[in-house]
Design an enzyme around this catalytic site. Structure first.
Site, PDB file in Angstrom:
ATOM      1  N   TYR A   1      -0.877  -6.133  -6.725  1.00 44.75           N
ATOM      2  CA  TYR A   1      -1.424  -4.751  -5.900  1.00 44.75           C
ATOM      3  C   TYR A   1      -1.506  -3.580  -6.709  1.00 44.75           C
ATOM      4  O   TYR A   1      -2.582  -3.133  -6.735  1.00 44.75           O
ATOM      5  CB  TYR A   1      -0.683  -4.796  -4.781  1.00 44.75           C
ATOM      6  CG  TYR A   1      -1.203  -3.441  -3.889  1.00 44.75           C
ATOM      7  CD1 TYR A   1      -2.203  -3.441  -3.331  1.00 44.75           C
ATOM      8  CD2 TYR A   1      -0.158  -2.237  -3.746  1.00 44.75           C
ATOM      9  CE1 TYR A   1      -2.768  -2.189  -2.677  1.00 44.75           C
ATOM     10  CE2 TYR A   1      -0.530  -1.217  -3.362  1.00 44.75           C
ATOM     11  CZ  TYR A   1      -1.848  -1.035  -2.633  1.00 44.75           C
ATOM     12  OH  TYR A   1      -2.237   0.139  -2.352  1.00 44.75           O
TER      13      TYR A   1
ATOM     14  N   SER B   1      -7.407   2.434  -3.785  1.00 45.01           N
ATOM     15  CA  SER B   1      -7.646   1.467  -2.388  1.00 45.01           C
ATOM     16  C   SER B   1      -9.197   0.834  -2.340  1.00 45.01           C
ATOM     17  O   SER B   1      -9.114   0.061  -1.413  1.00 45.01           O
ATOM     18  CB  SER B   1      -7.326   2.439  -0.984  1.00 45.01           C
ATOM     19  OG  SER B   1      -5.871   2.678  -1.111  1.00 45.01           O
TER      20      SER B   1
ATOM     21  N   LYS C   1      -9.361  -2.789  -1.967  1.00 46.38           N
ATOM     22  CA  LYS C   1      -8.811  -3.693  -0.945  1.00 46.38           C
ATOM     23  C   LYS C   1      -9.933  -4.246  -0.342  1.00 46.38           C
ATOM     24  O   LYS C   1      -9.607  -5.555  -0.032  1.00 46.38           O
ATOM     25  CB  LYS C   1      -8.261  -2.763   0.060  1.00 46.38           C
ATOM     26  CG  LYS C   1      -6.825  -1.740  -0.184  1.00 46.38           C
ATOM     27  CD  LYS C   1      -6.406  -0.935   0.516  1.00 46.38           C
ATOM     28  CE  LYS C   1      -5.065  -0.241  -0.019  1.00 46.38           C
ATOM     29  NZ  LYS C   1      -4.843   1.196   0.795  1.00 46.38           N
TER      30      LYS C   1
ATOM     31  N   VAL D   1      -7.548   6.775  -3.451  1.00 46.25           N
ATOM     32  CA  VAL D   1      -6.868   8.649  -4.030  1.00 46.25           C
ATOM     33  C   VAL D   1      -7.192   8.761  -5.339  1.00 46.25           C
ATOM     34  O   VAL D   1      -6.841   9.932  -5.847  1.00 46.25           O
ATOM     35  CB  VAL D   1      -5.396   8.407  -3.495  1.00 46.25           C
ATOM     36  CG1 VAL D   1      -4.742   8.280  -2.237  1.00 46.25           C
ATOM     37  CG2 VAL D   1      -4.536   7.075  -4.498  1.00 46.25           C
TER      38      VAL D   1
ATOM     39  N   TYR E   1      -9.110   4.864   7.251  1.00 50.90           N
ATOM     40  CA  TYR E   1      -7.591   5.070   7.935  1.00 50.90           C
ATOM     41  C   TYR E   1      -7.938   5.997   9.175  1.00 50.90           C
ATOM     42  O   TYR E   1      -8.661   5.621  10.051  1.00 50.90           O
ATOM     43  CB  TYR E   1      -6.862   5.720   6.916  1.00 50.90           C
ATOM     44  CG  TYR E   1      -6.727   5.160   5.482  1.00 50.90           C
ATOM     45  CD1 TYR E   1      -6.204   3.744   5.257  1.00 50.90           C
ATOM     46  CD2 TYR E   1      -7.426   5.599   4.457  1.00 50.90           C
ATOM     47  CE1 TYR E   1      -6.409   3.378   3.990  1.00 50.90           C
ATOM     48  CE2 TYR E   1      -7.304   5.182   3.110  1.00 50.90           C
ATOM     49  CZ  TYR E   1      -7.061   3.913   3.033  1.00 50.90           C
ATOM     50  OH  TYR E   1      -7.037   3.131   1.707  1.00 50.90           O
TER      51      TYR E   1
HETATM   52  O1  DON Z   1      -1.085   2.182  -2.531  1.00 55.10           O
HETATM   53  C1  DON Z   1      -0.999   2.880  -3.049  1.00 55.10           C
HETATM   54  O2  DON Z   1      -0.384   4.049  -2.830  1.00 55.10           O
HETATM   55  C2  DON Z   1      -2.462   3.557  -4.018  1.00 55.10           C
HETATM   56  N1  DON Z   1      -2.317   2.506  -5.186  1.00 55.10           N
HETATM   57  C3  DON Z   1      -3.591   3.356  -3.274  1.00 55.10           C
HETATM   58  C4  DON Z   1      -3.546   4.228  -2.107  1.00 55.10           C
HETATM   59  C5  DON Z   1      -5.065   4.703  -1.874  1.00 55.10           C
HETATM   60  O3  DON Z   1      -5.953   4.847  -2.746  1.00 55.10           O
HETATM   61  C6  DON Z   1      -5.305   5.151  -0.611  1.00 55.10           C
HETATM   62  N2  DON Z   1      -6.610   5.615  -0.149  1.00 55.10           N
HETATM   63  N3  DON Z   1      -7.061   6.570  -0.021  1.00 55.10           N
END
Ligand code: DON
Length: 334
Positions: free
Chosen positions: A204, A79, A82, A274, A256
């Site tokens: 994405y 993420s 983003k 993540v 978040y």
């Molecule tokens: O969309 C997703 O689930 C992942 N590619 C990215 C999510 C993410 O890193 C959330 N952050 N803490």
């Protein structure tokens, strides 16, 4: 906290005089043995991360680099892509057209919430998955490869080195990302994104699968801090008129449903992923990055949060710290 004129400083808890590298090393040692949190498994490939991996890097806007631990170890940016994708959308489409597709309001909900702002039917902000998918739909190019290439090229400039996509993580997320697919279809229903869902999700998922190390992330953060210019290469990367927009959304939405507590305790624009990365920006001063894969229940790196809180407190980096001693300490080095 006391500072002398050579950028050395003391705190009540650290009687010896320390340089920035000392502070990074001391902080690394202090949190090295923390083993709280769990590595992400919902993208199967991410479960292979070593929970012991740990790195801290700081890059100042005059190009000094301070690292500790496994800073060369690569991981996927997830993420943390983003804010950079949002910057790219703003640069290509401007504020009005970009904000027609995504808001700037904190949702207070989890990163993967299946929800849109009920007033506008836009995703709440570009930091939650819905908003990031709307942004990916904007910045994708006619050919899937060209859209990913444009993103990778921008990120390479920000990192100051060649970067590549982790194809195993990309395949792993593409084959398990049904929640993101559901979010995309919801947005298609409300006319936020076009019908080329697979193309948008490929953009994405590819953005999330970019391999970086902790130093790269700190360099990217420092490029934002340095009005869009990579402080080591001197290359202009980001149009500085939009860096303000990106930092504001990172400040209010970057973590978040932990964003309020983060703003209160750390007080810096930041973004987590993540994969275990966490990046924070001290505007006009430095970029900070931490890598530690075990996450808390909200998907943020446990040691990443601890380290940023510690550094913000020791260096006085909180945006609203009225003494802001640490920040003027950093400035005194320039
Ligand atoms: O969309 C997703 O689930 C992942 N590619 C990215 C999510 C993410 O890193 C959330 N952050 N803490």
């Amino acid at each position: 906290m006391e500072c002398d004129h050579k950028g050395q400083f003391r705190t009540s808890t650290m009687p010896e005089t320390l340089s920035i590298q000392d502070i990074v090393d001391v902080t690394y040692e202090k949190y090295r043995s923390i083993d709280d949190g769990v590595v992400a498994t919902y993208i199967p490939e991410l479960s292979k991360a070593d929970p012991r991996d740990f790195a801290i890097c700081l890059v100042t806007v005059d190009g000094q680099v301070f690292c500790a631990g496994d800073w060369e170890k690569e991981f996927t940016i997830q993420s943390i892509c983003k804010p950079f994708a949002f910057q790219m959308a703003l640069e290509e489409f401007g504020r009005e057209r970009t904000l027609a597709r995504v808001g700037v309001e904190p949702s207070g909900d989890a990163f993967n919430s299946i929800e849109l702002d009920p007033r506008t039917m836009r995703p709440f902000n570009p930091m939650v998955n819905a908003g990031a998918i709307a942004v990916a739909s904007l910045i994708k190019k006619e050919s899937a490869a060209a859209g990913v290439r444009a993103y990778v090229e921008k990120m390479q400039l920000a990192a100051g080195r060649k970067l590549k996509i982790d194809c195993s993580v990309l395949a792993s997320e593409a084959s398990t990302g049904n929640r993101n697919r559901a979010i995309a279809y919801l947005m298609l229903n409300f006319g936020i994104i076009d019908e080329d869902i697979n193309h948008t999700l490929h953009q994405y998922f590819s953005q999330c699968s970019l391999l970086v190390n902790c130093r790269d992330l700190a360099m990217m953060a420092a490029s934002l801090a340095n009005m869009g210019t990579n402080p080591v290469s001197g290359e202009p990367v980001f149009d500085f008129q939009y860096v303000r927009d990106v930092l504001a959304v990172m400040f209010t939405c970057g973590l978040y449903d932990h964003a309020g507590e983060w703003a209160y305790n750390v007080g810096l624009p930041a973004k987590s992923g993540v994969g275990g990365g966490l990046m924070a920006v001290v505007n006009r001063q430095l970029g900070i990055a931490v890598y530690s894969p075990p996450l808390d229940a909200k998907g943020n790196s446990v040691r990443g949060i601890m380290v940023c809180k510690e550094l913000a407190s020791r260096l006085g980096l909180h945006a609203f710290e009225f003494t802001n001693v640490g920040s003027s300490f950093v400035q005194s080095l320039f």
